[in-house]
Design a protein around this motif. Structure first.
Motif: not given
Lengths: 250, 163
Positions: A49, A52-53, A56, A70
């Motif tokens: 998590a 990716f979070l 991005m 990513v």
């Protein structure tokens, strides 16, 4: 606990797969304790998590290194999905992506010394494979209704051969979750056991000859990292193929 | 083998569910739309840039075509102007040539007239001089002055006889 570092002696090579309670929880007679396995599952989810979070977060037009990583992992799985399933099964892509990332990070976390590899437990891999199998079967019947049974008849086979071919097809279909889960579980189990066994030779052979198994362990760690990736890839691509089968039959 | 101990199955299954489902929700709700959005925005940006570039190139090509047309026109106009100027110059030179020729011819005629007149005059003087000379010679030879008209006739006769 994977004592891949090789601190020697008394432990069995399988001791690294033992599940140890950290916080004992029991609900309705079931043991739901928070264990080392749970710990690494939670760690894998948090890692995925945040990767990716946070990667991005800026969503830059020209990506930096992190965002590129990513996007590359996204493009990798998306390309895999596009090539095997196509546009039609677009809504099932998050499932494949989640499974791939969860297995990949679980496998890679298992490569850390003294860590735990939750994908080396058959119950975990079987649960994931069962979800895929049941989901794909439901999808096939929802899409094609009773005609989905035609999936078990090989196209172009003479009717006389049906009594022989249909049971084979049904058995091969039913064995999908078993092969899917055992492949991942066995690869992780064998790799980590082998590492532990060979690492066990290092203290036995001493500082002179121990270099040989040490070098072997180093090489095997590289191989295991490759396998960690490869098995996640295989799990994902087989899931894609099963989804494709359910959507397009033959 | 710890993997085959069913007493640990329940905790693993529950924790697998408790981790995999949130991961799925995070990826599906937050991560994948975000990545898709960024990639789409990038693709759109590239597309508009390409479009703009194509438009600019077309414009540049149009300008180039205009320029070439203007250049060709200018060149043809220049050629025409040169031709016209050449013709004009030829005509002017011919006109001047002609005028000069006429002037020359007039001068020559006048000169010829003058010459003719001078010749006639000279010829007229010649007969007078001849008469005078003949009279003087005759007076010297014979001692008497001959009559003027006799001298004149005689000289005329001689000159015509010679002529």
């Amino acid at each position: 606990m994977a004592e891949n570092g090789g601190s020697g002696g008394g432990h069995s090579p399988l001791a690294q797969f033992e599940i140890k309670e950290i916080v004992p929880i029991e609900i309705g007679g079931l043991d739901l304790s928070f264990t080392n396995s749970s710990l690494f599952m939670v760690a894998a989810v948090m890692l995925a998590a945040s990767f990716f979070l946070l990667g991005m977060r800026r969503g830059a037009l020209v990506p930096g290194r992190w965002q590129s990583a990513v996007e590359i992992s996204y493009e990798f799985v998306a390309g895999l999905f596009r090539d095997t399933v196509g546009q039609e099964g677009r809504q099932y892509f998050p499932v494949v992506f989640t499974l791939f990332m969860f297995i990949l990070i679980g496998n890679l976390l298992g490569m850390l010394p003294y860590s735990f590899t939750f994908t080396s437990h058959i119950i975990v891999t079987f649960a994931m494979a069962a979800v895929v199998f049941i989901g794909v079967t439901i999808l096939g019947f929802a899409k094609h209704g009773m005609r989905f049974f035609a999936f078990f008849v090989p196209p172009g086979a003479p009717v006389a051969m049906w009594p022989l071919l249909i049971p084979i097809e049904v058995i091969s279909y039913l064995s999908r979750p078993i092969s899917l889960s055992v492949r991942l579980f066995a690869n992780m189990l064998a790799g980590h056991t082998l590492l532990k066994v060979i690492a066990g030779f290092i203290p036995v052979l001493g500082i002179v000859f121990g270099v040989i198994p040490l070098a072997l362990v180093v090489a095997l760690v590289g191989l295991e990292i490759l396998i960690a990736f490869l098995q996640a890839y295989v799990f994902a691509i087989l899931t894609c193929l099963y989804i494709n089968d359910a959507l397009h039959m033959h | 083998m710890p993997q085959l101990d069913p007493s640990f199955f329940s905790t693993q299954l529950v924790w697998l569910f408790l981790t995999l489902v949130p991961l799925y929700l995070i990826l599906r709700r937050a991560v994948l739309p975000r990545i898709g959005e960024v990639l789409e925005a990038r693709q759109r940006h590239i597309d508009t840039d390409l479009e703009k570039a194509t438009k600019l190139r077309q414009e540049a090509e149009a300008v180039l075509a205009d320029y070439e047309k203007a250049l060709t026109e200018a060149r043809s106009r220049a050629v025409e102007a040169v031709k016209e100027a050449g013709l004009e110059m030829t005509a002017a030179s011919a006109r001047r040539h002609e005028a000069f020729g006429q002037e020359l011819a007039a001068t020559a005629q006048e000169a010829e007239g003058r010459i003719t007149r001078a010749k006639e005059e000279a010829l007229a003087h010649v007969s007078t001089v001849a008469n005078e000379v003949a009279a003087a010679v005759a007076a010297k030879l014979i001692g008497a002055e001959p009559a003027a008209d006799q001298v004149e006739n005689t000289v005329k006769e001689v000159m015509e006889g010679r002529g």
